[in-house]
Motif scaffolding. Structure first.
Motif, PDB file in Angstrom:
ATOM      1  N   TYR A  35      24.210  57.800  52.412  1.00 16.78           N
ATOM      2  CA  TYR A  35      23.354  58.441  53.525  1.00 16.78           C
ATOM      3  C   TYR A  35      23.201  59.945  53.168  1.00 16.78           C
ATOM      4  O   TYR A  35      23.268  60.876  54.127  1.00 16.78           O
ATOM      5  CB  TYR A  35      24.254  58.538  54.782  1.00 16.78           C
ATOM      6  CG  TYR A  35      24.770  56.995  55.282  1.00 16.78           C
ATOM      7  CD1 TYR A  35      23.579  56.022  55.559  1.00 16.78           C
ATOM      8  CD2 TYR A  35      26.018  56.508  55.505  1.00 16.78           C
ATOM      9  CE1 TYR A  35      23.766  54.906  55.856  1.00 16.78           C
ATOM     10  CE2 TYR A  35      26.012  55.384  56.002  1.00 16.78           C
ATOM     11  CZ  TYR A  35      25.063  54.503  56.290  1.00 16.78           C
ATOM     12  OH  TYR A  35      25.638  53.047  56.567  1.00 16.78           O
ATOM     13  N   ALA A  36      22.896  60.110  51.980  1.00  8.69           N
ATOM     14  CA  ALA A  36      22.670  61.514  51.537  1.00  8.69           C
ATOM     15  C   ALA A  36      21.805  61.416  50.178  1.00  8.69           C
ATOM     16  O   ALA A  36      21.510  60.512  49.728  1.00  8.69           O
ATOM     17  CB  ALA A  36      23.765  62.280  51.447  1.00  8.69           C
ATOM     18  N   THR A  37      21.090  62.350  49.917  1.00  4.24           N
ATOM     19  CA  THR A  37      20.274  62.596  48.610  1.00  4.24           C
ATOM     20  C   THR A  37      21.323  62.624  47.366  1.00  4.24           C
ATOM     21  O   THR A  37      22.464  63.121  47.669  1.00  4.24           O
ATOM     22  CB  THR A  37      19.450  63.961  48.455  1.00  4.24           C
ATOM     23  OG1 THR A  37      20.283  65.028  48.806  1.00  4.24           O
ATOM     24  CG2 THR A  37      18.418  63.959  49.545  1.00  4.24           C
TER      25      THR A  37
ATOM     26  N   ALA B  11      32.812  58.104  54.134  1.00  2.81           N
ATOM     27  CA  ALA B  11      32.372  57.060  54.009  1.00  2.81           C
ATOM     28  C   ALA B  11      32.438  55.900  55.282  1.00  2.81           C
ATOM     29  O   ALA B  11      33.695  55.842  55.770  1.00  2.81           O
ATOM     30  CB  ALA B  11      32.787  56.185  52.631  1.00  2.81           C
ATOM     31  N   PRO B  12      31.364  55.294  55.591  1.00  2.00           N
ATOM     32  CA  PRO B  12      31.557  54.368  56.623  1.00  2.00           C
ATOM     33  C   PRO B  12      32.579  53.292  56.289  1.00  2.00           C
ATOM     34  O   PRO B  12      32.233  52.606  55.104  1.00  2.00           O
ATOM     35  CB  PRO B  12      30.071  53.906  56.990  1.00  2.00           C
ATOM     36  CG  PRO B  12      29.339  54.180  55.818  1.00  2.00           C
ATOM     37  CD  PRO B  12      30.037  55.139  55.185  1.00  2.00           C
ATOM     38  N   GLU B  13      33.310  52.555  57.416  1.00  2.00           N
ATOM     39  CA  GLU B  13      34.090  51.466  57.120  1.00  2.00           C
ATOM     40  C   GLU B  13      33.340  50.536  57.404  1.00  2.00           C
ATOM     41  O   GLU B  13      32.674  50.195  58.323  1.00  2.00           O
ATOM     42  CB  GLU B  13      35.071  51.604  57.957  1.00  2.00           C
ATOM     43  CG  GLU B  13      36.156  52.835  57.979  1.00  2.00           C
ATOM     44  CD  GLU B  13      36.785  52.642  56.713  1.00  2.00           C
ATOM     45  OE1 GLU B  13      37.398  51.503  56.377  1.00  2.00           O
ATOM     46  OE2 GLU B  13      37.390  53.930  56.254  1.00  2.00           O
TER      47      GLU B  13
ATOM     48  N   GLN C 155      29.305  67.678  47.686  1.00  2.00           N
ATOM     49  CA  GLN C 155      28.456  68.081  48.578  1.00  2.00           C
ATOM     50  C   GLN C 155      27.375  67.420  48.528  1.00  2.00           C
ATOM     51  O   GLN C 155      27.105  66.998  47.414  1.00  2.00           O
ATOM     52  CB  GLN C 155      28.387  69.518  48.851  1.00  2.00           C
ATOM     53  CG  GLN C 155      29.585  70.311  49.170  1.00  2.00           C
ATOM     54  CD  GLN C 155      29.349  71.680  49.068  1.00  2.00           C
ATOM     55  OE1 GLN C 155      28.382  72.551  48.652  1.00  2.00           O
ATOM     56  NE2 GLN C 155      30.393  72.611  49.699  1.00  2.00           N
ATOM     57  N   ALA C 156      26.437  67.576  49.470  1.00  2.00           N
ATOM     58  CA  ALA C 156      25.113  66.548  49.624  1.00  2.00           C
ATOM     59  C   ALA C 156      23.968  66.585  48.497  1.00  2.00           C
ATOM     60  O   ALA C 156      23.642  65.891  48.473  1.00  2.00           O
ATOM     61  CB  ALA C 156      24.639  66.621  50.922  1.00  2.00           C
ATOM     62  N   PRO C 157      23.597  66.959  47.632  1.00  2.00           N
ATOM     63  CA  PRO C 157      22.878  66.310  46.752  1.00  2.00           C
ATOM     64  C   PRO C 157      24.120  65.667  45.821  1.00  2.00           C
ATOM     65  O   PRO C 157      24.560  66.370  44.651  1.00  2.00           O
ATOM     66  CB  PRO C 157      22.025  67.056  45.945  1.00  2.00           C
ATOM     67  CG  PRO C 157      22.283  68.280  46.546  1.00  2.00           C
ATOM     68  CD  PRO C 157      23.276  68.619  47.397  1.00  2.00           C
TER      69      PRO C 157
END
Length: 194
Positions: free
Chosen positions: A94-96, A191-193, A63-65
């Motif tokens: 795209y996150a901490t 994750a972005p492609e 999760q995000a951190p």
């Protein structure tokens, strides 16, 4: 035309059969006994239980951190490509995220000497989280793989081929590596492609 002289061959010894040669009777008996044992009847002693946080290959405990376990060569390659560590990590994910450095990685950087003193200086930064290792020895790859197998909450940041191969065997653990202009992540579901 005379008769050609025969040259003597020196130190010629009869060849002996080795102890493990298959032609010996004792080795043939061992091979027969081994082939008679049924291979399908072996009892499975231990089956590793899949953690409840895994939904197929999707790890729900990430999760995000994001905690990111840094390896020695990841730090040195980040310096080589002149990338700022934390901003580039945040741009990639795209996150901490919180970089985590184990005491084995610190010891490995200290052993490498003056060539890696800048990487050591970055690793000593107080913004990063430190993890104490309770095992003997300072081989960072074993330490990272062991920690990832116990707690699958980390993203492993490395460029080491062997370490990547070992981490890929652990399901649900993403791998972050240094590419030309930044970082690349593999096995992170959101994750972005590129």
């Amino acid at each position: 035309m005379g008769v050609q002289k025969k040259t003597r061959k020196f130190a010629q010894v009869k060849r002996t059969i080795g102890q493990r040669d298959a032609r010996l009777k004792k080795n043939q008996l061992k091979a027969e006994i081994a082939s008679k044992k049924p291979k399908g009847d072996e009892v499975v002693r231990e089956v590793p239980q899949a953690p409840s946080s895994l939904f197929f290959q999707y790890n729900t405990s990430l999760q995000a951190p994001y905690p990111i376990l840094l390896d020695t060569n990841f730090l040195s390659l980040t310096l080589h490509h002149k990338l700022p560590l934390l901003p580039t990590l945040m741009d990639t994910l795209y996150a901490t995220c919180t970089p985590v450095i184990t005491s084995c990685v610190m010891a490995e950087l200290e052993k490498l000497g003056p060539k890696y003193r800048l990487a050591l200086q970055i690793a000593r930064d107080e913004r990063w989280e430190r993890l104490k290792c309770d095992h003997k020895g300072v081989y960072a790859d074993d330490c990272i793989v062991d920690r990832v197998q116990k707690h699958r909450i980390y993203i492993v940041a490395t460029n080491d081929r062997d370490l990547k191969r070992r981490v890929r065997k652990v399901p649900g653990v993403p791998i972050l590596s240094v590419k030309r202009g930044g970082y690349a992540i593999e096995r992170l579901p959101d994750a972005p492609e590129k």
